[in-house]
Design an enzyme around this catalytic site. Structure first.
Site, PDB file in Angstrom:
ATOM      1  N   CYS A 171       0.806  -1.219   0.000  1.00 26.63           N
ATOM      2  CA  CYS A 171       0.000   0.000   0.000  1.00 26.63           C
ATOM      3  C   CYS A 171       0.845   1.277   0.000  1.00 26.63           C
ATOM      4  CB  CYS A 171      -0.957  -0.002   1.188  1.00 26.63           C
ATOM      5  SG  CYS A 171      -0.140   0.004   2.793  1.00 26.63           S
ATOM      6  N   HIS A 206      -2.388   1.036   7.482  1.00 26.67           N
ATOM      7  CA  HIS A 206      -2.736   1.055   6.064  1.00 26.67           C
ATOM      8  C   HIS A 206      -2.742   2.502   5.594  1.00 26.67           C
ATOM      9  CE1 HIS A 206      -4.349  -0.027   2.255  1.00 26.67           C
ATOM     10  NE2 HIS A 206      -5.590   0.360   2.498  1.00 26.67           N
ATOM     11  N   SER A 223      -4.446  -3.075  -1.568  1.00 24.43           N
ATOM     12  CA  SER A 223      -4.740  -3.778  -0.331  1.00 24.43           C
ATOM     13  C   SER A 223      -5.066  -5.226  -0.647  1.00 24.43           C
ATOM     14  CB  SER A 223      -5.932  -3.126   0.392  1.00 24.43           C
ATOM     15  OG  SER A 223      -6.358  -3.904   1.489  1.00 24.43           O
TER      16      SER A 223
END
Length: 370
Positions: A171, A206, A223
């Site tokens: 990511c 994330h 992701s």
């Protein structure tokens, strides 16, 4: 995949014993519906060998290729050793690939080309499809080292390297690549959005690339989960976009802990200035949705008006003590004739009128020392 030739399983096991730090000896693999886990800012590994450099996220360690390309033997064997431990087929799968005499040719997706006839949503869709074709990196080794404090110009060079190598990405790498591929689209503003969640006693990180255009928000990213990646330009406010991600996390039994919103990333790829990753930090555990919404909306308005400035872009001269002269101190031995000349020059009406104008026309808040 770029790397050295295959080695025996014995050498792989040896690399495994000496290539991991002591902190990874208590390796635990998160079970259940795991969501996205990505790299946080790299830890200071000064004095440690490259084989000992390791990150952890969600209790699960992952490695970072810090030696560039082609991948060196230590990093290569360390990656396969990690795959042996976590893959269901283990060593059998690894031997089948590494000892194969013929492997299918690696697919290299074509870099999208922007055309004037393309709309902004179409271009963002093409960029997202390109990153999706690169595939998400499940090897446990991040191939491209991303230092968040590195200047934007250096990160853009890493993005070009991603395109050349055409390897799977995570990511954080997707955010840098998304910035690079949208640099020419000046009607689109880009900014990072980071999430910290908790599941089963472990914390997960994330990050996605927020995009704003014509009054609508969306995202680009990568992701393991399809609903934690990209969002179309369909959200009217920044809070709607963030809460949609929070709802997606909730479906995986993840509890939102923190949300970090950065500032707009310049479109000039040669800017020697780092990205502002966490200008706004929201503690989701201590704030209700209404308070979060107010903070997000204020931040969104300020960004649209472009009244926020990165702390890294401030002039060092501005931080000087008030009242101090910006001019160098004159020596005591200066000639009276010189002082008299300066006095006459400073009293001239033209000089008095010109001085404020010169200071006011300096761009970006920087002042030139005379």
């Amino acid at each position: 995949m770029t790397g050295p030739s295959a080695t025996s399983s014995g050498s792989t096991a040896k690399s495994s014993r000496h290539g991991r730090s002591k902190s990874s000896s208590t390796y635990c693999h998160t079970t259940g519906p795991a969501a996205e886990s990505s790299s946080s800012t790299a830890a200071n590994n000064t004095g440690r060998s490259s084989g000992e450099e390791e990150e952890k996220d969600g209790g699960v360690p992952f490695f970072v290729n810090r030696t560039g390309f082609p991948i060196d033997t230590v990093t290569w064997d360390r990656m396969w050793s990690h795959v042996t431990r976590v893959h269901p087929d283990g060593q059998e799968m690894v031997d089948r690939i590494r000892n194969a005499t013929h492997l299918p040719k690696h697919f290299v997706p074509s870099v999208p080309n922007f055309k004037p006839s393309m709309s902004v949503p179409d271009w963002l869709h093409a960029v997202q499809n390109y990153m999706r074709n690169l595939q998400y990196n499940h090897t446990g080794t991040q191939f491209f080292e991303i230092k968040k404090t590195r200047p934007l110009s250096g990160l853009m060079e890493t993005a070009r390297e991603m395109i050349r190598e055409s390897l799977p990405i995570k990511c954080l790498e997707a955010v840098i690549l998304g910035i690079y591929l949208t640099n020419g689209l000046t009607s689109v503003e880009r900014f990072p959005i980071s999430f910290k969640t908790q599941f089963s006693g472990h914390h997960f990180h994330h990050v996605v690339l927020g995009v704003y255009c014509n009054g609508r928000y969306g995202t680009l990213g990568m992701s393991r989960r399809a609903d934690l990646m990209d969002r179309s330009l369909s959200f009217r406010t920044l809070s709607e976009l963030v809460f949609d991600f929070e709802d997606s996390y909730r479906r995986y039994q993840h509890t939102m802990k923190k949300i970090k919103i950065g500032l707009y990333v310049p479109h000039n790829p040669h800017v020697f200035q780092p990205i502002e990753w966490n200008y706004l930090v929201i503690n989701a555990c201590k704030q209700g949705r209404e308070d979060m919404r107010k903070e997000l909306e204020k931040h969104g308005r300020d960004m649209r008006m472009k009244i926020l400035k990165s702390s890294s872009a401030q002039s060092p001269i501005k931080e000087r003590t008030r009242g101090k002269s910006l001019s160098p101190r004159r020596r005591a031995g200066s000639s009276p004739q010189r002082r008299q000349h300066v006095h006459r020059r400073d009293k001239s009406p033209a000089a008095l009128d010109r001085k404020p104008a010169e200071l006011s026309t300096l761009s970006d808040g920087y002042q030139i020392r005379i």
